[in-house]
Scaffold this motif. Sequence first.
Motif, PDB file in Angstrom:
ATOM      1  N   TRP A 320       0.824  -1.205   0.000  1.00  0.00           N
ATOM      2  CA  TRP A 320       0.000   0.000   0.000  1.00  0.00           C
ATOM      3  C   TRP A 320       0.861   1.259   0.000  1.00  0.00           C
ATOM      4  O   TRP A 320       0.513   2.256  -0.652  1.00  0.00           O
ATOM      5  CB  TRP A 320      -0.956   0.008   1.185  1.00  0.00           C
ATOM      6  N   GLU A 324       0.181   3.786  -2.903  1.00  0.00           N
ATOM      7  CA  GLU A 324      -0.264   5.133  -2.551  1.00  0.00           C
ATOM      8  C   GLU A 324       0.581   6.198  -3.240  1.00  0.00           C
ATOM      9  O   GLU A 324       0.053   7.224  -3.705  1.00  0.00           O
ATOM     10  CB  GLU A 324      -0.229   5.312  -1.037  1.00  0.00           C
ATOM     11  N   PHE A 352      -8.485  -0.845   5.540  1.00  0.00           N
ATOM     12  CA  PHE A 352      -9.104   0.291   4.876  1.00  0.00           C
ATOM     13  C   PHE A 352     -10.437   0.692   5.495  1.00  0.00           C
ATOM     14  O   PHE A 352     -11.083   1.636   5.016  1.00  0.00           O
ATOM     15  CB  PHE A 352      -9.301  -0.007   3.387  1.00  0.00           C
TER      16      PHE A 352
END
Length: 354
Positions: A320, A324, A352
């Motif tokens: 992530w 991101e 999340f």
Amino acid sequence: MPPPPTHDQLVADLKNLRERGLTRLRDTRLDALETAVALYRHDGPAPDARPPVEPYRPAAVEELLRQAIVELGGGKLSTAAGFTFGLAAGARDWTVGERRKSAASIYGVSTERFRKHHEQLIVDQTAEAVLRLCMPAAAPRAPRAADVPPSPAVIRLGRVTLDYMPVEMIKGVDAIVSSENVYLEASKIFRNSLSAALRRACAETTGTGEIVDDVVQRGLADWMRDHGRPGLPVAPGTVATTSPGRLRASGVRRIYHAAVAVPVGDGNEYELSPEAVARAVHNTVQLAQRERPPLRSIALPLFGAGRGGLDAAESLSWVWSAVERELDADPSWDMHLIARSPATAQTIIRHFSP
């Protein structure tokens, strides 16, 4: 509470349900499954004598079966069980023959071979899973539907999408990324890994399951030869491209193979680093941009969370972090995360969740 049904009683009910299908669940008498439902829900014993229609609770039986398939732990067994009992998306009203054919394709075998061997295993293991769920002193249950929905499921989680399903069932994603070792050797085709599942799913086969073109294996060998690396490792984070083979019919345009796992010792264990994962994600995005037309949707695994021995939560944090950065640079990317098991899906959903 009533005593739990026996394994043989559950097997008999599951075979009956397999033949009749979910659309005839209301008028099918399945006493063992009815008792299992009562135990699973802790709502008291089912009546000793019940007519075959009205007291039956189709929704409750279906819920129990879905949870039993989650309990199987993902992979080919869970996927094939979903088709066998009509719980897979779109298979509810299929005939037993149609469901059997689709389940056989998961294992890459003929329908007849599946019926004689794999189907018996699926029924047996599903009965075991039902027993685990309804036994009063059972180990902690598989996550309930509120935490992990039945597979297959596509779930939007903020800036990413979770594809909770076996990789061969993913549709409409431009590129699927596989986790490979730095020698870019695909996993043996019979193993229970993402690399092996993609190799099976991409391969061109005959009607009896015989492989006539091992698309991924051939593509990786060609890539290594073209880049002057046969028999030699590539730098961690390197990404190779192969054809999607049969997955092209599902809208997949490319398979990307990210070399993130470095063999250690005798080669049965691997080391991964957050730097290699970050490079692999970035290189994947760069490759997708150079395709013509450019690819816009990419499905990534949790690198190293399988044979790499990495904890799923730690792998997710690495993946992530890299994803991101790419989304911050270009928010138009449609990024997906792949989860095959309930535990992995739950890790992603919780990460999340607000």
